[in-house]
Design a protein around this motif. Sequence first.
Motif, PDB file in Angstrom:
ATOM      1  N   GLY A   1     -28.428  15.618 -10.432  1.00 46.83           N
ATOM      2  CA  GLY A   1     -28.423  14.850  -9.186  1.00 46.83           C
ATOM      3  C   GLY A   1     -27.058  14.722  -8.560  1.00 46.83           C
ATOM      4  O   GLY A   1     -26.778  13.734  -7.856  1.00 46.83           O
ATOM      5  N   SER A   2     -26.191  15.703  -8.771  1.00 49.21           N
ATOM      6  CA  SER A   2     -24.829  15.620  -8.239  1.00 49.21           C
ATOM      7  C   SER A   2     -24.739  16.026  -6.776  1.00 49.21           C
ATOM      8  O   SER A   2     -23.758  15.705  -6.091  1.00 49.21           O
ATOM      9  CB  SER A   2     -23.900  16.522  -9.059  1.00 49.21           C
ATOM     10  OG  SER A   2     -24.236  17.891  -8.853  1.00 49.21           O
ATOM     11  N   GLY A   3     -25.722  16.769  -6.296  1.00 51.82           N
ATOM     12  CA  GLY A   3     -25.671  17.259  -4.928  1.00 51.82           C
ATOM     13  C   GLY A   3     -24.887  18.547  -4.769  1.00 51.82           C
ATOM     14  O   GLY A   3     -24.791  19.085  -3.663  1.00 51.82           O
ATOM     15  N   LEU A   4     -24.301  19.060  -5.851  1.00 57.78           N
ATOM     16  CA  LEU A   4     -23.571  20.331  -5.768  1.00 57.78           C
ATOM     17  C   LEU A   4     -24.566  21.484  -5.607  1.00 57.78           C
ATOM     18  O   LEU A   4     -25.672  21.433  -6.142  1.00 57.78           O
ATOM     19  CB  LEU A   4     -22.724  20.553  -7.023  1.00 57.78           C
ATOM     20  CG  LEU A   4     -21.639  19.506  -7.309  1.00 57.78           C
ATOM     21  CD1 LEU A   4     -20.891  19.863  -8.583  1.00 57.78           C
ATOM     22  CD2 LEU A   4     -20.671  19.385  -6.140  1.00 57.78           C
ATOM     23  N   SER A   5     -24.143  22.503  -4.896  1.00 60.88           N
ATOM     24  CA  SER A   5     -25.039  23.627  -4.648  1.00 60.88           C
ATOM     25  C   SER A   5     -24.351  24.936  -5.007  1.00 60.88           C
ATOM     26  O   SER A   5     -23.248  24.950  -5.559  1.00 60.88           O
ATOM     27  CB  SER A   5     -25.493  23.635  -3.185  1.00 60.88           C
ATOM     28  OG  SER A   5     -24.372  23.768  -2.322  1.00 60.88           O
ATOM     29  N   TYR A   6     -24.996  26.023  -4.678  1.00 61.61           N
ATOM     30  CA  TYR A   6     -24.491  27.348  -5.049  1.00 61.61           C
ATOM     31  C   TYR A   6     -23.137  27.630  -4.391  1.00 61.61           C
ATOM     32  O   TYR A   6     -22.731  26.982  -3.436  1.00 61.61           O
ATOM     33  CB  TYR A   6     -25.504  28.421  -4.647  1.00 61.61           C
ATOM     34  CG  TYR A   6     -25.764  28.523  -3.156  1.00 61.61           C
ATOM     35  CD1 TYR A   6     -25.046  29.410  -2.362  1.00 61.61           C
ATOM     36  CD2 TYR A   6     -26.743  27.746  -2.537  1.00 61.61           C
ATOM     37  CE1 TYR A   6     -25.267  29.506  -0.999  1.00 61.61           C
ATOM     38  CE2 TYR A   6     -26.983  27.837  -1.177  1.00 61.61           C
ATOM     39  CZ  TYR A   6     -26.245  28.719  -0.405  1.00 61.61           C
ATOM     40  OH  TYR A   6     -26.473  28.802   0.938  1.00 61.61           O
ATOM     41  N   GLY A   7     -22.452  28.626  -4.940  1.00 66.28           N
ATOM     42  CA  GLY A   7     -21.144  28.995  -4.405  1.00 66.28           C
ATOM     43  C   GLY A   7     -20.101  27.921  -4.607  1.00 66.28           C
ATOM     44  O   GLY A   7     -19.182  27.790  -3.796  1.00 66.28           O
ATOM     45  N   THR A   8     -20.208  27.152  -5.692  1.00 66.62           N
ATOM     46  CA  THR A   8     -19.293  26.031  -5.932  1.00 66.62           C
ATOM     47  C   THR A   8     -18.530  26.241  -7.228  1.00 66.62           C
ATOM     48  O   THR A   8     -19.104  26.633  -8.245  1.00 66.62           O
ATOM     49  CB  THR A   8     -20.068  24.701  -6.014  1.00 66.62           C
ATOM     50  OG1 THR A   8     -20.740  24.472  -4.770  1.00 66.62           O
ATOM     51  CG2 THR A   8     -19.127  23.532  -6.290  1.00 66.62           C
ATOM     52  N   ILE A   9     -17.230  25.982  -7.199  1.00 72.04           N
ATOM     53  CA  ILE A   9     -16.392  26.039  -8.394  1.00 72.04           C
ATOM     54  C   ILE A   9     -15.753  24.676  -8.618  1.00 72.04           C
ATOM     55  O   ILE A   9     -15.784  23.814  -7.732  1.00 72.04           O
ATOM     56  CB  ILE A   9     -15.284  27.118  -8.272  1.00 72.04           C
ATOM     57  CG1 ILE A   9     -14.254  26.700  -7.222  1.00 72.04           C
ATOM     58  CG2 ILE A   9     -15.884  28.473  -7.938  1.00 72.04           C
ATOM     59  CD1 ILE A   9     -12.987  27.532  -7.232  1.00 72.04           C
ATOM     60  N   GLY A  10     -15.182  24.470  -9.799  1.00 80.85           N
ATOM     61  CA  GLY A  10     -14.505  23.218 -10.109  1.00 80.85           C
ATOM     62  C   GLY A  10     -13.050  23.453 -10.470  1.00 80.85           C
ATOM     63  O   GLY A  10     -12.727  24.447 -11.122  1.00 80.85           O
ATOM     64  N   ILE A  11     -12.173  22.559 -10.032  1.00 77.48           N
ATOM     65  CA  ILE A  11     -10.750  22.641 -10.366  1.00 77.48           C
ATOM     66  C   ILE A  11     -10.309  21.289 -10.919  1.00 77.48           C
ATOM     67  O   ILE A  11     -10.491  20.256 -10.266  1.00 77.48           O
ATOM     68  CB  ILE A  11      -9.893  23.025  -9.144  1.00 77.48           C
ATOM     69  CG1 ILE A  11     -10.308  24.399  -8.619  1.00 77.48           C
ATOM     70  CG2 ILE A  11      -8.410  23.015  -9.500  1.00 77.48           C
ATOM     71  CD1 ILE A  11      -9.515  24.870  -7.403  1.00 77.48           C
TER      72      ILE A  11
END
Length: 492
Positions: free
Chosen positions: A259-269
């Motif tokens: 349920g974070s709302g993150l979607s495709y094409g996403t990276i984390g730093i």
Amino acid sequence: MSWNMVSSVEGGHIAVADLRRFHAAASALRMAAASARREGLSWTATLMRIEARRPIMALCPASPWAPEDPRHRSLPFDLVGDRCREHARACRTLAETMESLASLVIRAGSLYSHTETTTRRIVNELLGTGMRMLPIPLLPLAAGATAATAMGGAMLGSGDPIEALTSTAFLHEGLMTGIGGIVAGLGVLPAAVMRDEVNRAADLLASATARITDLIQGNELKLTEVSADAPVAGESRDIADVLANLSRLGTERIDGGLGSGLSYGTIGIQEYRDATGRRSWLVLIPGTDGRPDSPFGWAQNVELMSSDPSRRMRADSARMVAEAMRRAGIGRDEPVALAGHSQGGIVAAAIASDMTGSFAVRHVLTAGSPIANHPIPQDVRVTSIEIDDEVVAALDGAPNPTRPHWVTIRGTRVRSSTGVGTPVDGAPDGKEISHWLRYHQAALADALDIGSPAVRTQDADVSSLLAGGLVSTTYWRGRMEPAPTRNQTRNR
């Protein structure tokens, strides 16, 4: 029936003295195992001699071994036989345990890694050369062998055609070498001394696929910092934590189960900071999602595999990650660890190879990524985790280099009923390719369990790089759009 993962380790730096100790320990264990097996055979032979005398003893009024003792008017053959069998079994069990320990010592010390890697390279070149000489007969032969293996597995009741990938794993890199040489138009003799046939072929293909991708997706990268409504990537202290965070991010952007709302094409730093104020960074790069406007589409893999550095860095996913790193504030001299799964790992290898003047990449961690031929600098540590039958990691057509700073953990799937290896958490009983991160996580756990010094050194380096506390985690989403027209540019 679930899966276990058995790992072997290639590369890394082990001192000569350490190698001697590993050899000595393995040799001593095997000698002790042989002695225990001989002892077990002696007990079995004793049982056979006693049983052979049993008919004769039945005719005697008393046992000749204790004629004055009334308690031994007859020998307790059954009891003696049971004791002999118990001792024989105990000796066999002890021998098997010591042989298993010797195998663990060999795996932990990577004693066979150099020989195995050399053998794989020879097999790859022989198969690749054969395909270039007779490509039409050999390709159907390879396909037929795979099909036959799958049918054989079905007939044996396994019900898992994917097992064909396991039994033909030793062919995967060689087949890719041959296909790459054919596509690149390389002759038999020139290709015999190369190991980057696949990358040369990818460069040739990318000259066409990149244009097509730009026409379909557009070549304008729109990068946006986004927030997560629920925790996804937590603090990492070692490689296992990094893989767990990478797995959660990769799953969340597709399934959205947290349920974070993150979607495709996403990276984390992630930014880390120690007590002295020194900053270090961890970049989490998931794999291909294949969405129509995603920088992490299927076609970008071809560009990332190119032998041309400029073409690699023109790949949408590489451009996106590099731009996100700049916007996140990563300084040129601040140490960075890049961690990627599948295409994400190729992006990590490309940035480490081609952007040495922009970022101080210190460690590259890949899972299921074909990066053997990427020119990663010698001073950058690389930890590659590959599964024998996942196919994707073999797409480079070559085994990874065996360098002091480059360690490859190779995992092999086995049925959990064998009692060896580390269980794969969450793996289904049925058909599933081993390219999912849970298999790489189990391979890492098994490599750590056997006590590989090379793996522990890599793990300690990641822990050192991420020492201190997690300051922040930012998420960056990329979308591809058509380039604005002249009228649209004026209106802006």
